[in-house]
Scaffold this motif. Structure first.
Motif, PDB file in Angstrom:
ATOM      1  N   GLY A  62      36.470  50.324  41.640  1.00 40.36           N
ATOM      2  CA  GLY A  62      36.839  49.095  42.536  1.00 40.36           C
ATOM      3  C   GLY A  62      36.893  48.016  41.375  1.00 40.36           C
ATOM      4  O   GLY A  62      37.610  46.982  41.906  1.00 40.36           O
ATOM      5  N   ILE A  95      42.833  39.486  46.703  1.00 39.67           N
ATOM      6  CA  ILE A  95      42.263  40.583  46.820  1.00 39.67           C
ATOM      7  C   ILE A  95      40.952  40.307  47.243  1.00 39.67           C
ATOM      8  O   ILE A  95      40.193  39.204  47.077  1.00 39.67           O
ATOM      9  CB  ILE A  95      42.040  41.216  45.342  1.00 39.67           C
ATOM     10  CG1 ILE A  95      41.221  40.258  44.549  1.00 39.67           C
ATOM     11  CG2 ILE A  95      43.428  41.406  44.625  1.00 39.67           C
ATOM     12  CD1 ILE A  95      40.859  40.856  43.065  1.00 39.67           C
ATOM     13  N   LEU A  99      32.877  43.564  45.521  1.00 38.91           N
ATOM     14  CA  LEU A  99      31.583  43.240  45.427  1.00 38.91           C
ATOM     15  C   LEU A  99      31.081  42.441  46.840  1.00 38.91           C
ATOM     16  O   LEU A  99      30.178  41.842  46.891  1.00 38.91           O
ATOM     17  CB  LEU A  99      31.418  42.079  44.277  1.00 38.91           C
ATOM     18  CG  LEU A  99      31.680  42.569  42.950  1.00 38.91           C
ATOM     19  CD1 LEU A  99      31.843  41.267  42.014  1.00 38.91           C
ATOM     20  CD2 LEU A  99      30.460  43.589  42.612  1.00 38.91           C
ATOM     21  N   TYR A 187      32.973  35.634  36.965  1.00 39.45           N
ATOM     22  CA  TYR A 187      32.717  37.067  36.760  1.00 39.45           C
ATOM     23  C   TYR A 187      33.325  37.713  35.801  1.00 39.45           C
ATOM     24  O   TYR A 187      34.532  37.434  35.079  1.00 39.45           O
ATOM     25  CB  TYR A 187      33.117  37.961  38.014  1.00 39.45           C
ATOM     26  CG  TYR A 187      32.644  39.229  37.713  1.00 39.45           C
ATOM     27  CD1 TYR A 187      31.611  39.882  38.361  1.00 39.45           C
ATOM     28  CD2 TYR A 187      33.846  40.240  37.439  1.00 39.45           C
ATOM     29  CE1 TYR A 187      31.202  41.082  38.348  1.00 39.45           C
ATOM     30  CE2 TYR A 187      33.494  41.602  37.237  1.00 39.45           C
ATOM     31  CZ  TYR A 187      32.320  42.002  37.718  1.00 39.45           C
ATOM     32  OH  TYR A 187      32.042  43.327  37.600  1.00 39.45           O
ATOM     33  N   ARG A 208      36.899  36.695  35.068  1.00 43.18           N
ATOM     34  CA  ARG A 208      37.651  36.143  36.347  1.00 43.18           C
ATOM     35  C   ARG A 208      37.139  34.433  36.314  1.00 43.18           C
ATOM     36  O   ARG A 208      36.137  34.135  35.530  1.00 43.18           O
ATOM     37  CB  ARG A 208      37.183  36.730  37.219  1.00 43.18           C
ATOM     38  CG  ARG A 208      37.411  38.197  37.745  1.00 43.18           C
ATOM     39  CD  ARG A 208      37.463  38.514  39.051  1.00 43.18           C
ATOM     40  NE  ARG A 208      38.567  37.776  39.520  1.00 43.18           N
ATOM     41  CZ  ARG A 208      38.695  37.428  40.890  1.00 43.18           C
ATOM     42  NH1 ARG A 208      37.715  37.797  41.917  1.00 43.18           N
ATOM     43  NH2 ARG A 208      39.773  36.650  41.513  1.00 43.18           N
ATOM     44  N   PHE A 240      41.518  38.286  34.987  1.00 40.00           N
ATOM     45  CA  PHE A 240      41.934  40.009  34.566  1.00 40.00           C
ATOM     46  C   PHE A 240      42.300  40.763  35.914  1.00 40.00           C
ATOM     47  O   PHE A 240      42.845  41.627  36.109  1.00 40.00           O
ATOM     48  CB  PHE A 240      40.878  40.390  34.007  1.00 40.00           C
ATOM     49  CG  PHE A 240      39.855  41.253  34.805  1.00 40.00           C
ATOM     50  CD1 PHE A 240      38.698  40.746  35.683  1.00 40.00           C
ATOM     51  CD2 PHE A 240      39.983  42.655  34.771  1.00 40.00           C
ATOM     52  CE1 PHE A 240      37.883  41.226  36.434  1.00 40.00           C
ATOM     53  CE2 PHE A 240      39.216  43.558  35.778  1.00 40.00           C
ATOM     54  CZ  PHE A 240      38.282  42.639  36.417  1.00 40.00           C
TER      55      PHE A 240
HETATM   56  C1  BEZ Z   1      35.452  39.689  41.749  1.00 41.79           C
HETATM   57  O1  BEZ Z   1      35.716  39.345  42.811  1.00 41.79           O
HETATM   58  O2  BEZ Z   1      34.294  39.005  41.430  1.00 41.79           O
HETATM   59  C2  BEZ Z   1      35.897  40.830  41.260  1.00 41.79           C
HETATM   60  C3  BEZ Z   1      37.270  41.035  41.557  1.00 41.79           C
HETATM   61  C4  BEZ Z   1      37.810  42.261  40.884  1.00 41.79           C
HETATM   62  C5  BEZ Z   1      37.342  42.960  40.064  1.00 41.79           C
HETATM   63  C6  BEZ Z   1      35.955  42.693  39.800  1.00 41.79           C
HETATM   64  C7  BEZ Z   1      35.342  41.550  40.287  1.00 41.79           C
END
Ligand code: BEZ
Ligand code: FE
Length: 299
Positions: A62, A95, A99, A187, A208, A240
């Motif tokens: 994921g 997206i 998490l 993140y 991110r 990313f």
């Molecule tokens: C996040 O929402 O923090 C996330 C999204 C995609 C990959 C990894 C983390």
């Protein structure tokens, strides 16, 4: 060669699922083309197989999917389908990421998300859920989750308590919601994990920008999966996971006036964001906007 791939995909067999056979046939055909074109050796190939095994063992599928832009690609396809069906004016989707945890505490109109004692700049968010004609939607559920000041998410980060920084809020009669939390940090992929390993080999980082996730749902409306970004983050346009989109970067207002701070019952400066959501009505001929995927559920 052709016969080999036809047989491998079961095309010469009467049973099975026809669509799946055609998809598998395409995937293995493209893989074989890639092997040939790039002169992929057996050693290269088996190292890719063990990479995928490690990716699964680390439960990072994921992470890699959005990192390679595929989760955003799926969003773009859904956007196109909705546009062609005449839907317009809804809050942009982006997206979900890997998490989310199902079953966060539900409250009416308002919630406080930060339940663990940790320092952080207080953030208030408020807004309204409406339809695309601007009519408020009462009883919509705003499911919100985000990282802490270290970029960690409760459940995945065992140092946080269950459902810290995760809540569901039902909108009031005017479609309004409000929440108190702390400003998240961005993140970063686990530095020793397989996702970061591939990103590094591609010359990429795995960071991110700071963001806050939302699902917004109401009966008769298409489920919205989205995020808002914290506007001043250095990775804002260098995510990313490719999730930053126009319309999802609300103004972050910082409040330093001592009177305002006191009026909120605080002793330090705080930040506010106003963010309204617009939901599209459900349209029966479109694929469901709600994506079915495995979600953890905190005990
Ligand atoms: C996040 O929402 O923090 C996330 C999204 C995609 C990959 C990894 C983390
Ligand atoms: Fe996130």
């Amino acid at each position: 060669m052709r016969q080999l791939l036809d047989r491998a995909a079961g095309l010469d067999q009467p049973g099975g699922n026809d669509r799946l056979k055609r998809i598998v046939h395409r995937v293995i055909t493209d893989l074989c083309r890639t092997i040939k074109e790039f002169d992929v050796t057996p050693n290269d190939f088996w190292s890719a197989v063990s990479y995928l095994t490690r990716l699964g063992q680390a439960n990072e599928g994921g992470l890699l999917v959005p990192g390679l832009g595929i989760e955003t690609f799926l969003d773009v396809i859904m956007d196109e389908k909705e546009r062609r069906a005449g839907l317009a004016g809804g809050t942009p989707r982006t997206i979900e990421g890997p998490l989310y945890v199902a079953g966060a505490p539900l409250s009416q109109y308002e919630a406080r998300l930060d339940q663990d004692p940790e320092p952080g700049e207080v953030l208030f968010i408020e807004g309204q859920v409406r339809d695309t004609a601007g009519q408020p939607i009462a009883g919509a559920v705003v499911d919100v989750w985000h990282a802490n000041m270290k970029g960690g998410y409760s459940f995945f980060d065992p140092s946080q308590s269950a459902y810290n920084l995760r809540r569901r809020i039902e909108t009031d009669a005017e479609g309004r919601y409000r929440l108190r939390t702390i400003l998240p940090a961005g993140y970063g992929c686990p530095p020793d994990g397989p996702t970061q390993q591939l990103l590094t080999a591609l010359g990429r980082h795995g960071n991110r920008p700071a963001h806050i996730h939302f699902f917004v749902e109401a009966p008769g409306y298409r489920k919205l999966t989205t995020q808002i970004n914290i506007a001043d983050d250095p990775y804002l346009y260098d995510d990313f996971a490719f999730a930053t989109r126009d319309g999802l970067i609300p103004e972050l207002v910082r409040h330093t006036d001592p009177e305002e701070i006191k009026a909120r019952g605080l002793s330090e400066p705080f930040a506010t964001i106003r963010f309204d959501f617009a939901l599209n009505r459900e349209a029966g001929h479109l694929p469901a906007a709600a994506v079915v995927r495995e979600h953890a559920k905190a005990a």
